[in-house]
Design an enzyme around this catalytic site. Sequence first.
Site, PDB file in Angstrom:
ATOM      1  N   ASN A  91     -52.276 -25.029  15.447  1.00  0.00           N
ATOM      2  CA  ASN A  91     -53.674 -25.180  15.847  1.00  0.00           C
ATOM      3  C   ASN A  91     -54.271 -23.823  16.180  1.00  0.00           C
ATOM      4  OD1 ASN A  91     -52.061 -25.453  18.455  1.00  0.00           O
ATOM      5  ND2 ASN A  91     -54.130 -25.279  19.263  1.00  0.00           N
ATOM      6  N   CYS A  92     -55.592 -23.767  16.087  1.00  0.00           N
ATOM      7  CA  CYS A  92     -56.339 -22.607  16.562  1.00  0.00           C
ATOM      8  C   CYS A  92     -57.179 -23.091  17.729  1.00  0.00           C
ATOM      9  CB  CYS A  92     -57.175 -21.996  15.439  1.00  0.00           C
ATOM     10  SG  CYS A  92     -58.522 -23.045  14.878  1.00  0.00           S
ATOM     11  N   ALA A  93     -58.279 -22.472  17.999  1.00  0.00           N
ATOM     12  CA  ALA A  93     -59.082 -22.819  19.174  1.00  0.00           C
ATOM     13  C   ALA A  93     -59.725 -24.191  19.058  1.00  0.00           C
ATOM     14  CB  ALA A  93     -60.157 -21.761  19.396  1.00  0.00           C
ATOM     15  N   ARG A  95     -59.187 -26.390  15.884  1.00  0.00           N
ATOM     16  CA  ARG A  95     -58.707 -27.181  14.751  1.00  0.00           C
ATOM     17  C   ARG A  95     -57.207 -27.415  14.811  1.00  0.00           C
ATOM     18  NH1 ARG A  95     -61.826 -25.042   9.425  1.00  0.00           N
ATOM     19  NH2 ARG A  95     -63.863 -24.817  10.391  1.00  0.00           N
TER      20      ARG A  95
END
EC number: 2.7.1.-
Length: 161
Positions: A91-93, A95
């Site tokens: 995951n990113c911030a 998504r």
Amino acid sequence: MFSNHADMMLTQIAIGLCFTLLYFVVFRTLILQFNMCTPGREDAEVKLYSKAEYKASRGQTTAAEPKKELDQAAGILQALGGVGNISSINNCATRLRIALHDMSQTLDDEVFKKLGAHGVFRSGDAIQVIIGLHVSQLREQLDSLINSHQSAENVAITEAV
């Protein structure tokens, strides 16, 4: 200095206005002619909430939030085709980035949106589910569900032996 470059400045303003008009006409025509989806022009209807519904959603206790996140994680896991279809999760911030074994096992984008996702992007055997800033908590819930499923499989295998 203004007197030396006044004609040039007026020419640049005129060119800018001409290009603004040109861009507006071209892109409006393309969007309307080919029915391109732009933000706010999706096929799905937007649900409008009343003030009472908003207040009811904000009135939840904090004890209900982990249950809600766990239910959301379980729903997303099922929409992705189950634990066996997931190759890796990152995951990113905002998504969830998931590599899948078989993209055809995933459900429609509307299912993800009903589960609280803001959108879905698919590319090859990878899928990105746009969740929002609480994606890290959802990822932890997904990891715990996957780990509990894998540990249950290990217990079943050892019992079978």
